[in-house]
Design an enzyme around this catalytic site. Structure first.
Site, short mmCIF file in Angstrom:
data_model
loop_
_atom_site.label_atom_id
_atom_site.label_comp_id
_atom_site.label_asym_id
_atom_site.label_seq_id
_atom_site.Cartn_x
_atom_site.Cartn_y
_atom_site.Cartn_z
N LYS B 72 12.99 -26.90 -4.83
CA LYS B 72 12.29 -27.55 -3.96
C LYS B 72 11.28 -26.57 -3.24
O LYS B 72 10.14 -26.78 -2.77
CB LYS B 72 12.95 -28.37 -2.79
CG LYS B 72 13.56 -29.54 -3.50
CD LYS B 72 12.69 -30.71 -3.75
CE LYS B 72 13.06 -31.80 -4.23
NZ LYS B 72 12.21 -33.07 -4.70
N SER B 97 15.88 -36.23 3.75
CA SER B 97 17.25 -35.87 4.39
C SER B 97 17.74 -34.69 3.41
O SER B 97 18.98 -34.23 3.80
CB SER B 97 18.47 -37.02 4.46
OG SER B 97 18.37 -37.55 3.18
N GLU B 223 18.96 -38.30 -15.77
CA GLU B 223 19.39 -39.17 -14.61
C GLU B 223 20.70 -39.84 -14.49
O GLU B 223 21.38 -39.92 -15.41
CB GLU B 223 18.46 -40.48 -14.69
CG GLU B 223 16.95 -40.24 -14.49
CD GLU B 223 16.17 -41.58 -14.45
OE1 GLU B 223 16.07 -42.42 -15.22
OE2 GLU B 223 15.50 -41.64 -13.49
N GLY B 227 20.76 -44.47 -11.28
CA GLY B 227 19.47 -44.00 -10.79
C GLY B 227 18.68 -44.10 -11.99
O GLY B 227 17.86 -42.87 -12.24
N ASP B 229 15.74 -45.25 -12.81
CA ASP B 229 14.43 -45.93 -12.64
C ASP B 229 13.46 -45.34 -13.60
O ASP B 229 12.58 -46.04 -14.15
CB ASP B 229 13.81 -45.73 -11.28
CG ASP B 229 14.06 -44.01 -10.70
OD1 ASP B 229 15.10 -43.62 -10.72
OD2 ASP B 229 13.15 -43.54 -10.38
N SER B 323 19.30 -27.40 -10.77
CA SER B 323 18.16 -27.53 -9.99
C SER B 323 18.45 -27.28 -8.20
O SER B 323 17.63 -26.86 -7.75
CB SER B 323 17.76 -28.99 -10.21
OG SER B 323 18.72 -29.99 -9.90
#
Lengths: 338, 338
Positions: B72, B97, B223, B227, B229, B323
């Protein structure tokens, strides 16, 4: 001319009485050549969080990422690579319940040899499995009644195996020195290098390489408080023996330094510092949470010395060898829940 | 000419209707230039044990070693570096968060800006501390009654802060793509690249870089089962929303893909595969015991897909993005003791 030209790791290693070092930087470079493409060139990790915590630039040479999980593969592979084809065909032997066992097993497989490893019968199953997984033959003995040296020696003699010692040989020491060589090639000059000390092979190899590459570098060895045989030996001016150390740092539970390793370390070390088991646990926790790496207790002692502020004043650029990461999840959880 | 020229991360990002990609390899290269010397060039780990287990050559790009513990930081720093000096002086805001919070906090500190992070008041103390430790101001809200988007938006408006989105912006996506760029620079052509998918920023950046560098590379997103999606959205041909996912992979608990990220991923992905929470735990355990690295659940999903044999047939050379590694020891022990 010199006593260092022993042709087989089974030969008794001796220091020279003539001031000629038993292992030189050239020997370490030769070892590095033989290890190229076989051993991992392990990463040097940096962490600004760690630097801020200790107040120095810290370079972590991560031998926990080495093949078979520890620096031991360097020395073992190098020693085996020096054996004759005939000797490799006959096979090799070692006694170890720890990282040296897996290192010799893997090195033998890589070189098409056969390894017989003498291990206590109560060795954790995970270590037996890992060693067998590299194709080694395992001979167990009762650690309370058996004598592993006698068993290993008899096996070696009966079957013509070359006995691969864990630290007490120039080829082993030169191999272990390649980690420090790689580190300094990558970082440039360092002010100090912190290295765990058990039998003293990693330290002797590191000191040989580092002091030749960086004259004046401060070589600092780290032992667990209960396993302070090298500290005591340095103070006494000769090798002394201590009772079997009780420490979580099982890779550093030596009762006395090696003869050859001590001769080198006595000449090249600035100091030994000690860390407690709690210091080691704290370092393992920090390594996990902040550095995201897994260390076994012996692998984390040099880092522990830094975090517990055992070295003062702290020079600006410090190398630290993280020597191994072989720890099962259950044992890790047990140690961290202490 | 194109809609991708938004000058501030607060601008609404749009895909072009003209076939011009919203993010290009050049954008990723530009981002890499801005990140040089600031973000870590993280190591690519190899493990012969892992290769033997899965039957392919695996290259692990270890973003768990990235600053602030996850990829990130790449996107956040890149996005902030594109702001004007005036905007940096006014400050930035984000709601998260998780890892994006720490990334924006650290990026703001690095660039001499001020970050306000909106976090649920029941965020674990360790995450609040880490974010505050990077110098950010934290605004908490009740996640059951408050609306973080409204709170963030109001804060940004009242105080003139630039809102830094977690994935839905070309600058963020280009920054995240630098990990895949570095990986392929180091490994050369790969047959496939496995990447965790949450909001889709890492995947979109990775796919942008990788498919431009290696035409024909198979981009496979991973995924958690709960989750899914992006999987459902790809099947439907448009973005769909799912209920709040219940999974240990908290970094991938997106309810719907980003608009921009989905547009890119829809074009460049071969497939999404799913992993269960047990698959993730098994991958975290293997990463710990065999690879000696610490992964958080979301960080281990791409590895989990490989180990759980979710991809068949397996091509010979596979890149995997690990990651992130932000997990406290207590939570890790809790997950592993399950």
């Amino acid at each position: 001319m010199t006593a260092r030209k022993t042709n087989s790791p089974t030969g008794r290693a001796r220091t020279t009485g003539t001031g000629v070092p038993a292992v030189t930087l050239d020997d370490v470079r030769d070892a590095a050549g033989r290890l190229a493409g076989v051993a991992h060139r392990t990463p040097v990790l940096r962490s600004r969080t760690l630097d801020a915590l200790v107040g120095a630039e810290v370079f972590l040479k991560c031998e926990n990422f080495q093949r078979a999980g520890a620096f031991k593969f360097r020395g073992a592979y190098h020693a085996l690579s020096r054996l004759s084809p005939e000797q490799l065909a006959r096979g090799v032997a070692a006694y170890s319940s720890g990282n040296h066992a897996q290192a010799v097993a893997l090195a033998a497989r890589e070189l098409g040899s056969h390894a017989v490893i003498v291990m206590p019968e109560d060795t954790p199953q995970s270590k037996l499995d890992a060693t067998a997984g590299y194709g080694a033959e395992i001979v167990t003995y009762d650690r309370y009644t058996g004598d592993r040296v006698a068993i290993g020696g008899r096996l070696a003699e009966e079957r013509g195996l070359a006995l691969i010692p864990p630290y007490e040989h120039p080829h082993i020491i030169a191999g272990q020195g390649t980690a420090a060589l790689e580190l300094i090639e990558e970082t440039g000059p360092l002010d100090a290098l912190l290295t765990p000390v058990g039998g003293g092979g990693l330290m002797a190899g590191s000191a040989t390489a580092a002091t030749a590459l960086v004259p004046g570098i401060r070589m600092i060895g780290v032992e667990p408080e209960a396993g302070d045989d090298t500290l005591r030996s340095l103070a006494a001016g000769h090798r002394v023996a201590i009772p079997v150390p009780r420490t979580i740092a099982d890779g550093q539970a030596a009762e006395t330094p090696g003869e050859l390793t001590f001769a080198i370390n006595q000449k090249l070390l600035e100091a030994i510092v000690l860390v407690s088991d709690d210091d080691i646990r704290a370092a393992m926790k920090l390594a996990f949470e902040r550095l995201k790496i897994v260390t076994e207790p012996s692998g984390a002692t040099a880092l522990a010395a830094l975090l517990a502020r055992r070295i003062a004043p702290l020079p600006p650029r410090i190398g630290v060898i993280i020597s191994g990461g072989n720890i099962g999840l259950d044992r890790f959880i047990g140690l961290m829940s202490h």
